[in-house]
Design a protein around this motif. Structure first.
Motif: not given
Lengths: 157, 321
Positions: A41, A43, A73
């Motif tokens: 994941r 971000t 996420n």
């Protein structure tokens, strides 16, 4: 789009030819991975790049489950073989996989509970994967828990 | 003249044609076997119907981009609605061919109307009557898609995904298990909530997005997931759960209603545009408005080409909620 703009491979023979060109996609015995499954994941937060790698090594009766598994996420874990579901718990996910593909786990398909066959693992699992109204309620609660877990930054499963 | 898609529970002609066409396409063996396609398991003849099962599976296993495992070529991203619109059009053309009726329109199942019934009544909706889709079971034993091992022409699942997510050949009846994995169907208020959203889709263009597409696909709101489209798959259960879900004729009735809800969204006064456009990141290839979709059974088609399809079909009603 006008109907006459759609250049169909509409005759059955050409449909076959179209599919046949993708034989490699059809013939893969395992679409997933050999060994543990790693999910990633990623971000960005305040100009920082965050990467979370989670490794899953799933077995059922000591047999690896190696299909595509992912984590979104928001912490929902999903499995490619049952594509319309997300889970806050990987254990609940695997129970659903067992329910959905009974032949692959040596059990008959049906609503009746199967007695254990001298296998401690089955004894352990029986209460967990039998579909029941109670289990459904637990599952929905699990989603809510998943949201909480996400808010507190916990990993799924 | 474009086809008109009608409610299967209120139009007996559409219902009967759908059943007849599905059985004809399932019986239309094309020569190749599962073995010649490289699908593991016993060699079984492949029908036109089965090709659509294979196409859906292949698209679902094509991640876009391959570096992540959420968005794929047909789901979990903006292309979900146009991709399935194309799939329905191509199947509808096959129905028109075998039925010799160029005006045949795939019927839809207004599942949100059934969602207003009690959970017990949902499982005994007219959709599951013997003269429509038959009921649940493992195998389904009633209706036109019932399984009888002694009958060569009974409905058989020949290609199905396994627990590892790969296709294999099989030879068994259809499976349905109503309400085992989701307690009830979506309701009209849930559909209405999706129509009120202001955007077609939003970054990060996945199962975590806000916007209409992700709500209709069924990933949001998270506390109510699976919702809408996903919830119908999950509520029906059985063969509607894996990537080979087009095995069950109810698959297309579900998606026809999903497409009808999208058509209602498009017909709304605000009519939010399809996004993303092609200025978006290349990591969204396959989902941007002018990208080629993973068509497989036709020449390349873009999402933009699926935005206006009135030359193909219309719906008898866009009153969806």
């Amino acid at each position: 789009m006008a109907k006459d703009e759609l250049d169909l491979s509409g005759e059955p023979k050409s449909l076959v030819e179209s599919i046949a060109r993708h034989e490699d996609d059809l013939s893969q015995e395992h679409h997933g991975h050999e060994g543990p499954i790693e999910t990633v994941r990623e971000t960005r937060y305040r100009n920082h790049r965050i990467v979370v790698r989670t490794t899953y090594a799933i077995t059922v009766d000591d047999v690896p489950v190696e299909g595509h598994l992912g984590v979104s996420n928001d912490g929902q874990v999903h499995y490619h073989a049952i594509p319309n579901l997300g889970f806050s718990s990987a254990l609940d996910l695997v129970k659903k996989v067992i329910d959905t593909f009974p032949e692959d786990f040596g059990e008959s398909y049906g609503d009746e509970d199967e007695p254990p066959h001298g296998d401690g693992g089955h004894d352990h699992d029986d209460g967990g994967h039998e579909p029941s109204p109670g289990a459904h309620e637990h599952g929905e609660g699990g989603h809510e828990h998943g949201e909480d877990a996400h808010e507190h930054g916990k990993d799924p499963a | 003249m474009a086809a008109v898609r009608r409610n299967i529970l209120t139009d007996a002609t559409a219902r009967d044609q759908y059943i007849e066409g599905a059985r004809l396409l399932k019986a239309e063996q094309l020569g190749p076997t599962t073995t010649s396609f490289g699908i593991p398991g016993p060699a079984l003849p492949v029908s036109t119907w089965d090709l659509f099962v294979a196409w859906h599976h292949i698209a679902m296993n094509r991640f876009t981009p391959p570096s992540q495992m959420d968005r794929n070529a047909a789901h979990r991203g903006p292309v979900f609605l146009p991709w399935h619109r194309l799939m329905l059009i191509l199947l509808e053309l096959q129905f028109q061919r075998v039925l010799e009726d160029d005006n045949f329109g795939l019927p839809y199942w207004d599942w949100a109307a059934d969602g207003e019934l009690s959970p017990a009544q949902q499982a005994t909706s007219a959709l599951w009557d013997d003269d429509t889709l038959g009921g649940q079971g493992s195998p389904v034993s009633t209706g036109p898609f019932a399984f009888d091992a002694a009958q060569a022409d009974s409905w058989r699942v020949l290609i199905a995904a396994n627990a590892q997510g790969a296709l294999r050949s099989t030879n068994r009846g259809l499976r349905r298990a109503f309400g085992q994995s989701a307690p009830d169907l979506p309701r009209q208020s849930h559909v209405a909530s999706s129509l009120a959203l202001a955007a077609y889709d939003q970054s990060p263009w996945s199962t975590t997005s806000g916007g209409f597409r992700n709500r209709l696909e069924g990933w949001r709101p998270l506390a109510a997931a699976p919702g809408l489209h996903n919830r119908v798959h999950v509520w029906v259960g059985g063969d509607m759960l894996p990537s080979s879900s087009p095995n069950d004729p109810v698959f297309y009735l579900n998606h026809c209603n999903v497409d009808r809800i999208w058509a209602a969204f498009q017909a709304s006064a605000s009519n939010p545009p399809y996004v993303p456009d092609n200025s978006a990141s290349a990591t969204l290839q396959g989902h941007r408005i002018d990208d080629q979709m993973y068509a497989l059974l036709s020449d390349p088609v873009t999402p933009r080409q699926m935005l206006d399809v009135q030359s193909f079909y219309s719906y008898d009603s866009l009153d969806v909620a």
